[in-house]
Design a protein around this motif. Structure first.
Motif, PDB file in Angstrom:
ATOM      1  N   LEU A  71      -2.077  -3.831   3.668  1.00  0.00           N
ATOM      2  CA  LEU A  71      -3.174  -2.932   4.009  1.00  0.00           C
ATOM      3  C   LEU A  71      -2.978  -1.531   3.444  1.00  0.00           C
ATOM      4  O   LEU A  71      -3.934  -0.887   3.015  1.00  0.00           O
ATOM      5  N   PHE A  72      -1.750  -1.053   3.487  1.00  0.00           N
ATOM      6  CA  PHE A  72      -1.448   0.316   3.058  1.00  0.00           C
ATOM      7  C   PHE A  72      -0.504   0.324   1.874  1.00  0.00           C
ATOM      8  O   PHE A  72       0.377   1.181   1.764  1.00  0.00           O
ATOM      9  N   GLY A  73      -0.661  -0.630   0.975  1.00  0.00           N
ATOM     10  CA  GLY A  73       0.244  -0.774  -0.167  1.00  0.00           C
ATOM     11  C   GLY A  73       0.329   0.440  -1.068  1.00  0.00           C
ATOM     12  O   GLY A  73       1.340   0.666  -1.727  1.00  0.00           O
ATOM     13  N   ASP A  74      -0.714   1.267  -1.102  1.00  0.00           N
ATOM     14  CA  ASP A  74      -0.728   2.445  -1.973  1.00  0.00           C
ATOM     15  C   ASP A  74      -0.297   3.710  -1.251  1.00  0.00           C
ATOM     16  O   ASP A  74      -0.406   4.807  -1.811  1.00  0.00           O
ATOM     17  N   LEU A  75       0.171   3.576  -0.028  1.00  0.00           N
ATOM     18  CA  LEU A  75       0.562   4.727   0.770  1.00  0.00           C
ATOM     19  C   LEU A  75       1.739   5.454   0.132  1.00  0.00           C
ATOM     20  O   LEU A  75       2.708   4.846  -0.290  1.00  0.00           O
ATOM     21  N   GLU A  76       1.597   6.750   0.026  1.00  0.00           N
ATOM     22  CA  GLU A  76       2.682   7.589  -0.499  1.00  0.00           C
ATOM     23  C   GLU A  76       3.074   8.570   0.578  1.00  0.00           C
ATOM     24  O   GLU A  76       2.212   9.062   1.304  1.00  0.00           O
ATOM     25  N   PRO A  77       4.267   8.911   0.796  1.00  0.00           N
ATOM     26  CA  PRO A  77       5.452   8.396   0.105  1.00  0.00           C
ATOM     27  C   PRO A  77       5.776   6.965   0.546  1.00  0.00           C
ATOM     28  O   PRO A  77       5.466   6.546   1.657  1.00  0.00           O
TER      29      PRO A  77
END
Length: 122
Positions: free
Chosen positions: A51-57
């Motif tokens: 769901l949040f695979g692109d979450l940075e950091p």
């Protein structure tokens, strides 16, 4: 005359036996609820990576995943501990419950799946 009374048991003894059986079943249902909650925590923790695979950091996503899976394992351990205590109390009074071995095996398998899931998504 009821079957219990014809066997020499009083109505009070029969009701006590029924109450103990209801308590055993309630304990099993309560453990099942703890297991469902643990499975939900583990599942949401593992799904967070998708769901949040692109979450940075990136470390934040790992903390979220490991935290939710860890919470699920702790919930499962607490549920097992609670079931174990009530099952032992019931065994002392002569009421039989689902074997602690089976409940423990379920808990270990579910916790193991959560840990394997974390390793796979890491």
């Amino acid at each position: 005359m009821s079957d219990d009374q014809s066997q020499g048991r009083s109505l009070g003894e029969a009701r006590t036996d029924w109450a103990e059986r209801r308590t055993a079943l309630a304990s099993e249902r309560t453990f099942a609820a703890w297991g469902r909650t643990a499975l939900s925590c583990i599942g949401v923790g593992l799904a967070a990576t998708r769901l949040f695979g692109d979450l940075e950091p990136r470390w934040l996503l790992r903390v979220l995943t490991v935290g939710l899976v860890g919470l699920g394992v702790l919930v499962l351990a607490f549920g097992f501990h609670s079931y174990q205590k009530s099952a032992r109390d019931l065994e002392e009074s002569g009421e039989h419950t689902v074997s602690l071995w089976w409940i423990g095996a379920f808990a270990v398998a579910l916790a193991g799946l959560g840990v394997v899931g974390v390793v796979l998504v890491w």
